[in-house]
Design an enzyme around this catalytic site. Structure first.
Site, PDB file in Angstrom:
ATOM      1  N   ARG A 102      10.186  26.773  -7.897  1.00 11.68           N
ATOM      2  CA  ARG A 102       9.953  25.405  -8.394  1.00 11.68           C
ATOM      3  C   ARG A 102       9.811  25.522  -9.904  1.00 11.68           C
ATOM      4  NH1 ARG A 102       6.062  20.610  -6.374  1.00 11.68           N
ATOM      5  NH2 ARG A 102       7.858  20.432  -5.009  1.00 11.68           N
ATOM      6  N   HIS A 129      15.873  17.994  -5.839  1.00 16.21           N
ATOM      7  CA  HIS A 129      14.855  18.451  -4.879  1.00 16.21           C
ATOM      8  C   HIS A 129      15.550  18.544  -3.507  1.00 16.21           C
ATOM      9  CE1 HIS A 129      11.082  19.427  -3.291  1.00 16.21           C
ATOM     10  NE2 HIS A 129      10.399  18.322  -3.481  1.00 16.21           N
ATOM     11  N   GLN A 132      13.646  18.705  -0.059  1.00 19.93           N
ATOM     12  CA  GLN A 132      13.019  17.426   0.305  1.00 19.93           C
ATOM     13  C   GLN A 132      14.051  16.482   0.929  1.00 19.93           C
ATOM     14  OE1 GLN A 132       9.576  16.218  -0.207  1.00 19.93           O
ATOM     15  NE2 GLN A 132      10.445  14.794   1.272  1.00 19.93           N
ATOM     16  N   ASP A 223       9.732   6.829  -5.270  1.00 16.24           N
ATOM     17  CA  ASP A 223       9.040   8.050  -5.706  1.00 16.24           C
ATOM     18  C   ASP A 223       8.210   7.666  -6.933  1.00 16.24           C
ATOM     19  OD1 ASP A 223       8.272  10.700  -6.124  1.00 16.24           O
ATOM     20  OD2 ASP A 223      10.199  11.336  -6.960  1.00 16.24           O
ATOM     21  N   CYS A 263       8.628  10.895  -0.859  1.00 19.32           N
ATOM     22  CA  CYS A 263       8.449  12.350  -0.724  1.00 19.32           C
ATOM     23  C   CYS A 263       7.006  12.772  -0.919  1.00 19.32           C
ATOM     24  CB  CYS A 263       9.368  13.079  -1.701  1.00 19.32           C
ATOM     25  SG  CYS A 263       8.966  12.808  -3.440  1.00 19.32           S
ATOM     26  N   ARG A 291       9.098  18.915   6.156  1.00 21.28           N
ATOM     27  CA  ARG A 291       9.360  19.949   5.144  1.00 21.28           C
ATOM     28  C   ARG A 291       9.232  21.332   5.781  1.00 21.28           C
ATOM     29  NH1 ARG A 291       8.529  18.883  -0.194  1.00 21.28           N
ATOM     30  NH2 ARG A 291       9.254  21.019  -0.428  1.00 21.28           N
TER      31      ARG A 291
HETATM   32  N1   CP Z   1       7.175  16.345  -2.014  1.00 29.19           N
HETATM   33  C1   CP Z   1       6.797  17.505  -2.602  1.00 29.19           C
HETATM   34  O1   CP Z   1       7.619  18.357  -2.967  1.00 29.19           O
HETATM   35  O2   CP Z   1       5.457  17.654  -2.714  1.00 29.19           O
HETATM   36  P1   CP Z   1       4.683  18.778  -3.541  1.00 29.19           P
HETATM   37  O3   CP Z   1       4.883  18.509  -4.995  1.00 29.19           O
HETATM   38  O4   CP Z   1       3.239  18.619  -3.123  1.00 29.19           O
HETATM   39  O5   CP Z   1       5.221  20.128  -3.158  1.00 29.19           O
HETATM   40  N1  NVA Z   2       9.904  13.269  -8.769  1.00 32.96           N
HETATM   41  C1  NVA Z   2       8.687  14.014  -8.482  1.00 32.96           C
HETATM   42  C2  NVA Z   2       8.737  14.599  -7.112  1.00 32.96           C
HETATM   43  C3  NVA Z   2       7.500  15.326  -6.708  1.00 32.96           C
HETATM   44  C4  NVA Z   2       7.615  15.993  -5.378  1.00 32.96           C
HETATM   45  C5  NVA Z   2       8.484  15.069  -9.544  1.00 32.96           C
HETATM   46  O1  NVA Z   2       9.450  15.732  -9.949  1.00 32.96           O
HETATM   47  O2  NVA Z   2       7.348  15.241  -9.988  1.00 32.96           O
END
Ligand code: CP
Ligand code: NVA
Length: 307
Positions: A102, A129, A132, A223, A263, A291
């Site tokens: 990540r 993502h 997700q 989101d 998400c 997930r």
């Molecule tokens: N939706 C998602 O990826 O959540 P987190 O940021 O908690 O991993």
């Molecule tokens: N769009 C958000 C998704 C979090 C899971 C971000 O990138 O922070």
């Protein structure tokens, strides 16, 4: 060997194959069967951003597959002190069997993958993502939706929006995307999606009107307005996104049996009202649970491609 960096690299058949495998592993687990699909394998999990769902689901997922997860925060790794990605990739991938990252720019994960001896999974970048969106597809199907269902996106043109565009354009679905002016999806991602849509027959409509997106939709998605890395823009974004909340007046425009997806984490009163998030059409916690299941499918699928 394959990586899982963006659905751009995946065909419709492969996406559906991974969903079918994930469903099978989920069914087994729900009946108490834990097959050691990845016995003694190690998943390195590199986090340069915060996480609840991604961390817990990958760590529990690899454990349930018979392997072990290694949580690697950039606060502790030498990457955080400037060791080059290409060196880190060559070192880490000699010791683990799979890597999940990540991070910020998609180019970081692409560079890591190009130097990695083992499959790399995108656990979120600024651009995409993909794990997700696979969980979202699985959840949609479980709630009676299909490839014919009409998707609506209301909110920021962010990594989730781009992931929806890749999914829809690969699978030949229909989506209406409503973003405020100035918060559209980057043009290069729109161009890619339009090219895939030409091949698949997908229908993609962009608008700045949330009502237009919501009308007669089967799946309403949103989101956060402030993604990780954008905290300094918070106040401006909150002003610019006025009118983009998914509340019951938006849900009323959708089809009667429409579902609401997010998400998570969600910010009640900003992108979604408490009433919608907690309402009977919301499937957000099934989405979060999936997930775990879909990522087990992705890991097993990638591991098999390696053998
Ligand atoms: N939706 C998602 O990826 O959540 P987190 O940021 O908690 O991993
Ligand atoms: N769009 C958000 C998704 C979090 C899971 C971000 O990138 O922070």
């Amino acid at each position: 060997m394959r990586h899982f960096l963006t659905l751009k690299d995946y065909s419709k058949e492969e996406i559906l194959e991974i969903i079918a495998l994930s469903n099978e592993i989920k069914r087994e687990m729900k009946s108490g069967v834990f097959k050691p699909y990845m016995a003694n394998k190690t998943l390195g999990m590199i986090f340069e951003k915060s996480s609840t769902r991604t961390r817990v689901s990958f760590e529990v997922g690899i454990y349930q597959l018979g392997g072990i997860g290694l949580f690697l925060s950039n606060r502790d790794l030498q990457i955080g002190r400037g060791e080059p990605i290409k060196d880190s990739a060559r070192v880490i991938s000699r010791m683990v069997d799979m890597v999940m990252i990540r991070t910020y720019s998609q180019s970081i994960i692409e560079e890591f993958a190009s130097y990695s001896k083992v499959p790399v999974i995108n656990g979120l970048t600024d651009e995409y993502h993909p794990v997700q969106i696979m969980a979202d597809l699985m959840t949609m199907f479980e709630h009676g939706k299909s490839l014919e269902s009409k998707i609506a996106w209301i909110g920021d043109g962010n990594n989730m929006t781009s992931s929806w565009l890749m999914l829809v354009s690969k699978l030949g679905m229909e989506i209406r995307v409503a973003t405020p002016k100035g918060y559209e999806v980057p043009q290069n991602i729109i161009d890619d999606a339009m090219n895939f849509a030409n091949e698949s027959g997908a229908k993609i409509i962009f608008t700045n009107d949330p009502k237009e997106a919501a009308t007669k939709a089967d799946v309403i998605n949103t989101d956060t307005w402030v993604s990780m890395g954008q905290d300094e823009e918070k106040e401006r974004r909150k002003r610019d996104f006025k009118g983009f909340i998914v509340d019951s007046s938006i849900m009323k425009l959708a089809n009667k049996d429409a579902i609401f997806m997010h998400c998570l984490p969600a910010y009640r009163g900003d992108e979604v009202s408490e009433e919608v998030l907690e309402g009977s059409q919301s499937v957000v916690f099934d989405e979060a649970e999936n997930r775990l299941h879909v990522q087990k499918g992705i890991m097993v699928w990638l591991d098999r491609k390696r053998d």
